[in-house]
Every structure is written in C-alpha cells, then in structure tokens.
Scaffold this active site. Structure first.
Site, PDB file in Angstrom:
ATOM      1  N   ASN A   1      28.377  36.634  27.919  1.00  0.00           N
ATOM      2  CA  ASN A   1      29.212  37.362  26.904  1.00  0.00           C
ATOM      3  C   ASN A   1      30.419  36.552  26.300  1.00  0.00           C
ATOM      4  O   ASN A   1      30.724  35.793  26.405  1.00  0.00           O
ATOM      5  CB  ASN A   1      30.305  38.260  28.098  1.00  0.00           C
ATOM      6  CG  ASN A   1      29.308  38.949  29.138  1.00  0.00           C
ATOM      7  OD1 ASN A   1      28.133  39.343  28.837  1.00  0.00           O
ATOM      8  ND2 ASN A   1      30.104  39.702  30.116  1.00  0.00           N
TER       9      ASN A   1
ATOM     10  N   GLU B   1      27.216  40.735  26.452  1.00  0.00           N
ATOM     11  CA  GLU B   1      28.209  41.682  26.093  1.00  0.00           C
ATOM     12  C   GLU B   1      28.775  40.864  24.733  1.00  0.00           C
ATOM     13  O   GLU B   1      28.731  39.750  24.825  1.00  0.00           O
ATOM     14  CB  GLU B   1      29.318  41.549  26.906  1.00  0.00           C
ATOM     15  CG  GLU B   1      29.198  42.651  28.068  1.00  0.00           C
ATOM     16  CD  GLU B   1      30.338  42.691  29.218  1.00  0.00           C
ATOM     17  OE1 GLU B   1      31.479  42.325  28.690  1.00  0.00           O
ATOM     18  OE2 GLU B   1      30.258  42.735  30.192  1.00  0.00           O
TER      19      GLU B   1
ATOM     20  N   HIS C   1      29.319  44.034  39.019  1.00  0.00           N
ATOM     21  CA  HIS C   1      30.262  44.082  38.064  1.00  0.00           C
ATOM     22  C   HIS C   1      31.556  44.718  38.659  1.00  0.00           C
ATOM     23  O   HIS C   1      32.252  45.740  38.352  1.00  0.00           O
ATOM     24  CB  HIS C   1      29.665  45.076  36.728  1.00  0.00           C
ATOM     25  CG  HIS C   1      30.434  44.897  35.612  1.00  0.00           C
ATOM     26  ND1 HIS C   1      29.656  44.741  34.502  1.00  0.00           N
ATOM     27  CD2 HIS C   1      31.622  44.876  35.209  1.00  0.00           C
ATOM     28  CE1 HIS C   1      30.342  44.724  33.300  1.00  0.00           C
ATOM     29  NE2 HIS C   1      31.765  44.557  33.914  1.00  0.00           N
TER      30      HIS C   1
ATOM     31  N   TYR D   1      33.409  36.972  23.690  1.00  0.00           N
ATOM     32  CA  TYR D   1      34.554  37.623  22.892  1.00  0.00           C
ATOM     33  C   TYR D   1      35.349  36.890  21.914  1.00  0.00           C
ATOM     34  O   TYR D   1      35.784  37.529  20.858  1.00  0.00           O
ATOM     35  CB  TYR D   1      35.488  38.477  23.887  1.00  0.00           C
ATOM     36  CG  TYR D   1      34.758  39.656  24.517  1.00  0.00           C
ATOM     37  CD1 TYR D   1      34.472  41.051  23.903  1.00  0.00           C
ATOM     38  CD2 TYR D   1      33.986  39.557  25.592  1.00  0.00           C
ATOM     39  CE1 TYR D   1      34.126  41.933  24.545  1.00  0.00           C
ATOM     40  CE2 TYR D   1      33.403  40.802  26.380  1.00  0.00           C
ATOM     41  CZ  TYR D   1      33.427  41.678  25.764  1.00  0.00           C
ATOM     42  OH  TYR D   1      32.522  42.815  26.313  1.00  0.00           O
TER      43      TYR D   1
ATOM     44  N   ARG E   1      21.823  47.863  29.506  1.00  0.00           N
ATOM     45  CA  ARG E   1      22.538  46.818  30.473  1.00  0.00           C
ATOM     46  C   ARG E   1      23.786  47.810  31.241  1.00  0.00           C
ATOM     47  O   ARG E   1      24.557  48.221  30.565  1.00  0.00           O
ATOM     48  CB  ARG E   1      23.245  45.469  29.838  1.00  0.00           C
ATOM     49  CG  ARG E   1      23.802  44.906  30.953  1.00  0.00           C
ATOM     50  CD  ARG E   1      24.586  43.453  30.688  1.00  0.00           C
ATOM     51  NE  ARG E   1      25.190  43.120  31.695  1.00  0.00           N
ATOM     52  CZ  ARG E   1      26.575  42.904  31.653  1.00  0.00           C
ATOM     53  NH1 ARG E   1      27.148  42.969  30.598  1.00  0.00           N
ATOM     54  NH2 ARG E   1      26.985  42.188  32.992  1.00  0.00           N
TER      55      ARG E   1
ATOM     56  N   GLU F   1      30.443  38.001  34.961  1.00  0.00           N
ATOM     57  CA  GLU F   1      31.612  37.292  34.841  1.00  0.00           C
ATOM     58  C   GLU F   1      32.306  36.748  35.906  1.00  0.00           C
ATOM     59  O   GLU F   1      33.306  37.262  36.312  1.00  0.00           O
ATOM     60  CB  GLU F   1      32.747  37.976  33.647  1.00  0.00           C
ATOM     61  CG  GLU F   1      32.185  38.273  32.401  1.00  0.00           C
ATOM     62  CD  GLU F   1      33.185  38.709  31.315  1.00  0.00           C
ATOM     63  OE1 GLU F   1      34.161  38.840  31.765  1.00  0.00           O
ATOM     64  OE2 GLU F   1      33.075  38.956  30.076  1.00  0.00           O
TER      65      GLU F   1
HETATM   66  C1  FCB Z   1      34.298  42.201  29.755  1.00  0.00           C
HETATM   67  C2  FCB Z   1      34.107  42.914  30.994  1.00  0.00           C
HETATM   68  C3  FCB Z   1      33.485  44.248  30.443  1.00  0.00           C
HETATM   69  C4  FCB Z   1      34.581  44.716  29.431  1.00  0.00           C
HETATM   70  C5  FCB Z   1      34.793  43.842  28.321  1.00  0.00           C
HETATM   71  C6  FCB Z   1      35.626  44.352  27.221  1.00  0.00           C
HETATM   72  O1  FCB Z   1      35.216  40.879  30.321  1.00  0.00           O
HETATM   73  O2  FCB Z   1      32.735  42.227  31.456  1.00  0.00           O
HETATM   74  O3  FCB Z   1      33.487  44.875  31.834  1.00  0.00           O
HETATM   75  O4  FCB Z   1      35.731  45.333  30.100  1.00  0.00           O
HETATM   76  O5  FCB Z   1      35.194  42.542  28.843  1.00  0.00           O
END
Ligand code: FCB
Length: 488
Positions: free
Chosen positions: A327, A395, A155, A329, A111, A200
């Site tokens: 994504n 992600e 992006h 985190y 990606r 995002e």
């Molecule tokens: C996400 C972004 C990516 C990177 C990660 C750590 O929010 O999409 O570009 O910065 O965080």
C-alpha cells in the site's frame, strides 16, 4: 494531527507525512514513460480495494460477533462526528451493486477483507455458517462476473472476545488467527487462489496499542511492541495453516511502505531516515520473509524481553510468501530533532525523537502529501527486500471530498491527476525491473475512514450514506478507460 502523523509518532518518534525531496537530496527524476510507451504488461490486474468494517455494515446480522471496531466506535470522541460502521455502504446486502461497479470500471480483481467475527463470532470455536455463506455468495458472484476475488484475512477487526483475552500483545492470539486462516482456506480455497494474511501490520499495532487512536484504543508502548511480534508470529502460523488447508493456495501479505527521505545530509537526519526505514518498511515484511528482525531498532540485549521472544520463534514467524502486497500513499521526510514534540514512549534509545521539517507538496483533502516519485522509489527499494516475488499494489489513492454538482455527476479532476501521476511512476518501476503484476485503487467507493468517519472520501464511486446510492465519479470513468486499454 492526521493519522499519517500519528503513525510517525510511534515509539516516541515524530515525523512528517510525505514531502518532496529537499533540493539538497533530490534524486534524479526517474525517466518518464514516453508517448506510446505507456503499456502495462499483458494480463496486468487492474482492480479496486475495500475492507469489511469500512463497507459491509450489518454489524449484528446473521450471528456476527462483536469486533474491536464495533466497540471502539462507541467510545465518545474517538470517531469524527460520532460516525460508526454499523451500516457503512451496506455492502453486506448490496454486494451485487459493488460487483456492478467493478464491471462498469472493467476491473478484473477485487480486494476485499473477511470479517473474522462473521466466521467465528468470538474468535474461537465453531464456524457461524451464515457468516461464511456471505463470503461464499460474494466469491461466487465475483467469479461469475469474471473478477478475481482477493481476500485479506485481517483488516483490523479483531473479535472483541480475543481483545478481552489480551489482544495482539498476547501470543495466544496468533494461534487463534492461524485456526481462523485454516478455516477460511478450507472453506473457500477451492475457488480462491490468492490470499493476503494481514493489512498494514504497522498501522493497526501502532495506532491501536500505542497511540490509542484506532481500535482497541490502548496507549501502552510495551504492549504495542509485543503486539508487533504476535502479528509476525501470526503471519508464519497463518501461512502454514492456509498451505495445510490447500497447498495450491498463493499466500502473501499487505504492507504499507514509504520512502524515507532524509531532510538534509546531516548524519543525524540520515540516521533518522534509516531507523524509520527499518521500522516501517522492514519490521514486518522483511522479518516474515527472512525469519529475523532488522537490527538496530531496539538494543539487541533488550529485544527478546521487549518482544516476549521464545525459542523457535524464528521458525514460527517465517513465511516464504508467494507474493507481496504494498500500500502506498505518500513519502516521508525524516529529520532528527531534540525539540520533537513526541515524548519518547519507551526509553530504549534516547536519540529517537525527530522533528518534522516543513513540507512542500500538494496535499489531498486529508492533508496527505502527493508524491508519485516516492511510489517508484519505494517499489525499487522493496524489490530488493522481497526478492523476485511478484508484487501487487493492494492500495493507493487519495481523499478528495467533492460531491455531485447540478448535473448529478462528481467532477474530481484532482483524483484523476493523482492516479495519472502514480500510474506513470508504477510503470517506470516496472520498466526498471520491479515485478508488479496488479494494482488496486483505494477505494472502489467512499466508505468509513476509521477515526475520520465518513468525512474523507477515497472512492472512485460516490456513496450517498443516507440511502446507499452509488454514483461512479469522473475518476472512476477515467479509470475504466485505463483498465480497458491496459495503457496510460
Ligand atoms: C490505509 C488502510 C485503508 C484505508 C486507507 C485510506 O492505511 O489500509 O483501510 O483506510 O488507508
């Protein structure tokens, strides 16, 4: 405040990053995949992700135009240590090294994102062939290596010329975006099937137009809210442009999602979590898929004016996405609090300020909370929103900043533990019926981490930014084993 917290202060709300569910609300733990039970579905795509501005460098080469990030990094005090993406990982010249890394890790999907300013330097007008040729070379080399190219069209690097003409708050930007999407579909659609429209949407609109900590650095809540609508329009128009260029293309988009965990069962906290869920998890993904906004984020009578809504917009923004990218985190603990430090940026709902309760999880070097259970939970939640569309994890990853030791190797057991926990959670979601068909680690290699510059290393590969040298970390070697075995 790190940028997860900045996100949370959009619209005057202040929230927390991830946290463990407090005891009062802890949900029963999902059943872990047992031993011998760790196999992923056959054909599962193991991959890695990057983004153009974060890795390419070559910011002025071969006719590339100026983007809002090229401009923003020059503003004093905006980027840690005054870093820029001018050179970054130099992937524009070293993309064959990147492909060698993907191969060494047994990965089958890459990606990456396309820099609009390489294709149309001013965001409008004729194609810059030299810029397009770079993505032709990259695509062909990936295919020759047996790796699926999976581009994201946007992006975060808007052509500066379009920002000068109003940027994302201006509806015209959606038309320009659709034109660019059509160009790319025609140019690469014969070889690339799977396309992502945006990365995002919430992050770049909130941080770029409301908080001012990302490009273009504006702090205007009204412009920000309009920008969210333009981006939703651009989803619908871009989707249609790609399909018009080539009906065989599979078009999706990438959303950052997080479970909203009420800090207690007080009704205020539960309401806080609900509004946050609508805002972060639904405002873009559900809106585009269903062609309507979630209710209750803004007062219904003010919403059309706040968004600059026009007749026909429901159809314009609707896109029957072929797949959805997520994504993930960390999770988010939500609590209501009158004492919240965030001044409401817009007076649409006075009960919106929230105070972050204390957090309890392990943290990455970036300060982001490690909460694998939330990965499972949000996948189960979003599956209900996205219907039975295939899901790709676009992600997931963590910043740990350790470098090479005397043996020249990078020993990063924390990152292995992070991935191990998240893979188990993802597998459990699959077993619970969520149609996840692929996973991309963020990131293939250390790179330019936006406002944090080079200070946060998310890579499976160490990059020496003095000379571009790449060294696969212990975690990258471990990941290669997972990808080869398709099992944890
Ligand atoms: C996400 C972004 C990516 C990177 C990660 C750590 O929010 O999409 O570009 O910065 O965080």
């Amino acid at each position: 405040m790190n940028r997860r917290d900045f996100l949370m202060s959009s619209l005057g709300m202040v929230g927390a990053g991830a946290a463990l569910a407090p005891a009062a609300l802890a949900k029963p733990k999902a059943k872990r995949a047992g031993q011998g039970d760790g196999a992923f579905p056959p054909g599962f795509y193991w991959g890695a992700a990057t983004a153009a501005y974060q890795v390419e460098g070559a910011y002025r080469e071969d006719g590339k135009g100026e983007s809002i990030w090229d401009r923003f990094v020059l503003a004093p005090g905006k980027i840690k240590n005054g870093d820029t993406g001018n050179v970054a990982c130099d992937s524009y010249h070293r993309y064959m090294d990147d492909i060698a890394l993907l191969k060494a890790m047994n990965l089958k999907s890459y990606r990456f994102s396309i820099a609009w300013t390489r294709i149309q330097p001013d965001g409008t007008g004729p194609v810059n062939q030299k810029g397009l040729d770079y993505y032709n070379r990259l695509t062909d080399a990936l295919l020759a290596a047996g790796i699926r190219p999976m581009p994201t069209l946007y992006h975060w690097d808007l052509p500066q010329n379009l920002e000068d003409r109003g940027g994302w708050p201006a509806r015209e930007t959606a038309d320009r975006y659709a034109e660019y999407a059509g160009i790319m579909g025609k140019a690469l659609g014969d070889r690339i099937e799977t396309w992502s429209l945006f990365n995002e949407s919430k992050t770049f609109t909130a941080l770029g137009y409301n908080q001012g900590v990302f490009a273009p650095g504006r702090k205007d809540p009204y412009a920000f809210i309009r920008s969210t609508h333009t981006v939703n329009l651009a989803h619908g128009l871009g989707y249609k442009a790609l399909k018009a260029a080539n009906p065989k293309l599979k078009v999706g988009s990438v959303y950052d999602v997080t479970p909203m965990i009420p800090a207690s069962d007080r009704p205020e906290d539960v309401a806080a979590a609900d509004i946050w869920d609508k805002w972060q998890n639904l405002w873009f993904a559900q809106t585009v898929i269903e062609g309507r906004y979630p209710e209750g984020v803004f007062p219904a009578d003010r919403q059309p004016e706040l968004l600059n809504w026009k007749d026909g917009d429901a159809d314009r923004m609707h896109a029957d996405l072929d797949f959805v990218g997520f994504n993930y985190y960390s999770g988010t603990l939500c609590a209501y609090g009158k004492e919240a430090s965030g001044v409401p940026l817009i007076d649409v709902d006075a009960k919106w300020p929230y105070a972050p309760p204390a957090l309890e999880t392990a943290k990455t070097d970036f300060g982001w909370n490690v909460y694998p259970q939330g990965f499972h939970d949000i996948l189960v939640r979003m599956h209900k929103v996205t219907g039975n569309r295939p899901i790709e994890i676009t992600e997931n990853g963590c910043a740990y900043n350790m470098g090479p030791t005397a043996d020249g190797q990078i020993h990063d057991p924390q990152r292995i533990a992070f991935y191990r926990g998240h893979f188990a959670a993802m597998l459990q979601a699959i077993k619970d019926g969520v149609p996840v068909r692929g996973y991309h680690a963020w990131s293939l290699m250390d790179n330019f981490e936006w406002a944090s510059g080079y200070s946060q290393r998310f890579g499976l590969t160490w990059v020496d930014f003095a000379n571009g040298t790449r060294t696969i970390k212990d975690s990258g070697k471990w990941y290669a084993g997972v990808a080869a075995a398709n099992t944890i």
